[in-house]
Design a protein around this motif. Structure first.
Motif, mmCIF file in Angstrom:
data_model
loop_
_atom_site.group_PDB
_atom_site.id
_atom_site.type_symbol
_atom_site.label_atom_id
_atom_site.label_comp_id
_atom_site.label_asym_id
_atom_site.label_seq_id
_atom_site.Cartn_x
_atom_site.Cartn_y
_atom_site.Cartn_z
ATOM 1 N N ASN A 25 47.450 47.584 -15.329
ATOM 2 C CA ASN A 25 47.189 48.038 -16.691
ATOM 3 C C ASN A 25 48.490 48.550 -17.302
ATOM 4 O O ASN A 25 49.147 49.440 -16.763
ATOM 5 C CB ASN A 25 46.139 49.149 -16.667
ATOM 6 N N SER A 28 48.874 52.226 -17.899
ATOM 7 C CA SER A 28 48.977 53.054 -16.701
ATOM 8 C C SER A 28 50.401 53.107 -16.169
ATOM 9 O O SER A 28 50.753 54.040 -15.433
ATOM 10 C CB SER A 28 48.033 52.521 -15.609
ATOM 11 N N TYR A 197 49.362 59.985 -20.377
ATOM 12 C CA TYR A 197 48.388 59.042 -19.817
ATOM 13 C C TYR A 197 47.354 59.834 -19.022
ATOM 14 O O TYR A 197 47.566 60.183 -17.855
ATOM 15 C CB TYR A 197 49.075 58.013 -18.930
ATOM 16 N N GLY A 199 44.527 58.724 -17.988
ATOM 17 C CA GLY A 199 43.801 57.831 -17.098
ATOM 18 C C GLY A 199 42.831 56.935 -17.838
ATOM 19 O O GLY A 199 42.696 56.999 -19.070
#
Length: 470
Positions: A25, A28, A197, A199
């Protein structure tokens, strides 16, 4: 006007490369030990490789951590603009120069970085004669400036914060510090930027700045791209801004095929904006995919400052806009059809024109159907614009040729029924890593509301950029 590398295109590339090459991702890994988001060239398509050394050794000393790790790049080249409306301003211009960026490795999460640019250090007047101006695309004046100087703090892959003279490269209505059709640095900002970030594919961004340094300028000021020296538009004036704050949220699915972005901006003295877009890639085979995207936004007078004498932006900003895009990618070929509409009440500024103080005149706005010369935001126009674009990639994807056709229908009698055809070409030879060529030719047909005047309503522009990234 600029070639923008969007999440949508990135997703297409990931999908078309086949399942064995699918990346994690992208949100991520946006924040990581090897992620230097302040580097303008970190994701450059030129073929050059960002220099990153990271030993990850606990035995490294302080100086080895700071100066053996980190990232650096030097970008040098030549550029020129030609045509009846070269770079949208008029008159041929030429420029040469270099820009550099460096950032240390991280010590307890902290690092420092800096950037500088030198454009036309010698013979600027001889090179361009009397055509000395601050053209954003080809600055024909001398520029010797610090473009970035900042402190960076990173915590794991969760938080990355920067303060100082910074670049902002992931916000749709703020011009980034790199574009492959410009040799100089388009824009850097005096302020702070925080990316987080938490998650689950979400990347959150908060930023604030009170100054900007643009291509060809020496120093950070409160000016915007609406200052008249950058090229007259229907909404141009010389009002400045005390600052901008913005918040954004970006979501990506685990396989990078679906994206959602939501952003809010408050431009001091230039109103406020809410913006959102979404895109999805539908893989049919390892070589074929479909992609769809949609966008919408609101622009209003909230936060505009009435204290500036003669400022037309203090009231009346009331714009709504929307767009859609659909495309297909087949190995080395892609085809995209896009449309945008911008509208508002007749009593509003420009009949509903979008006010975008940090993308106007550079064409870095995110509207799908913008042309190279026919640009809704640059022209302060309302109406409907349509675009068809194809991309042909050859020589192991080192050569890309992109023809485009744009047509616009609006309330302005001169701009109504404008048509434009333009073609861009980029080439990064494998034999010389870091060398890159960019060329564009655009021709625009406009209605002539005064046929008795012996003046052609048509115009053309072209430019060539040659760079080497080390």
């Amino acid at each position: 006007m600029n070639n923008r590398i969007s999440i949508l295109v990135a997703c297409c590339c990931v999908t078309l490369c086949g399942a064995e090459e699918i990346t994690p991702n992208l949100n991520s890994i946006f924040i990581s030990s090897n992620s230097y988001i302040q580097n303008p060239y970190a994701n450059s398509p030129s073929g050059g490789k960002t220099k990153i050394n990271n030993s990850d050794s606990e035995s490294d000393g302080v100086w080895e951590t700071l100066f053996s790790d980190g990232t650096y790049n030097i970008n040098s080249g030549l550029t020129g603009g030609f045509g009846s409306k070269a770079n949208g301003v008029g008159g041929n211009t030429y420029a040469y120069g270099s820009s550099a960026f460096a950032q240390t490795g991280r010590l307890a999460g902290f690092s420092i970085g800096a950037g500088a640019t030198v454009m036309n250090p010698l013979f600027a007047k001889k090179l361009n004669g009397l055509n000395i101006n601050n053209d954003l695309f080809v600055p024909s004046n001398q520029q010797i400036a610090i473009t970035q100087s900042f402190i960076d703090y990173q915590y794991s892959n969760i938080v990355d914060a920067n303060i100082g003279y910074i670049s902002i490269n992931n916000s749709p209505w703020l011009s980034p510090a790199y574009s492959n059709n410009m040799l100089s640095i388009p824009a850097t900002y005096q302020g702070a930027l925080v990316n987080m970030y938490p998650g689950s594919g979400w990347l959150m961004t908060a930023l604030a700045f009170n100054g900007i340094q643009t291509s060809g300028e020496n120093g950070f000021t409160g000016e915007t791209f609406y200052n008249q020296k950058y090229g007259l538009t229907p909404l141009s004036n010389n009002a400045s801004s005390n600052g901008t704050i913005a918040f954004g949220a970006n979501y990506l699915t685990a396989d990078n095929t679906y994206n959602l972005r939501l952003w809010g901006y408050q431009f001091d003295n230039f109103g406020s904006m809410l913006y959102g877009d979404t895109s999805i890639v539908v893989p049919l085979t390892t070589q074929v995919s479909l992609n769809f995207a949609a966008q919408a936004g609101l622009d209003n007078s909230f936060g505009a400052n009435t204290a500036y004498s003669g400022n037309p932006y203090y009231s009346g900003i009331n714009s709504q806009y929307a767009g859609a895009q659909a495309g297909i990618g087949i190995d080395w070929f892609s085809l995209v059809i896009a449309a945008n509409t911008v509208y508002g009440p007749s009593s509003s500024l420009g009949n509903g024109a979008i006010v975008a103080p940090y993308s106007t005149n550079l064409g870095t706005d995110p509207l799908y159907a913008e042309g190279w010369m026919t640009n809704l935001v640059n022209g302060g126009m309302t109406g409907n614009i349509y675009k068809i674009s194809s991309s042909l990639n050859f020589l192991d994807n080192t050569l890309s040729i992109t023809p485009n056709y744009v047509t616009f229908y609006g309330n302005n009698s001169y701009e109504n029924n404008t048509q434009e055809a333009y073609i861009t070409t980029t080439y990064s030879p494998l034999q010389i890593k870091g060398l890159s060529f960019f060329a564009v030719f655009a021709y625009e047909w406009q209605q002539d509301p005064q046929p008795s005047i012996a003046q052609s309503p048509n115009s053309w522009t072209s430019s060539l950029v040659t760079t080497y990234l080390w």
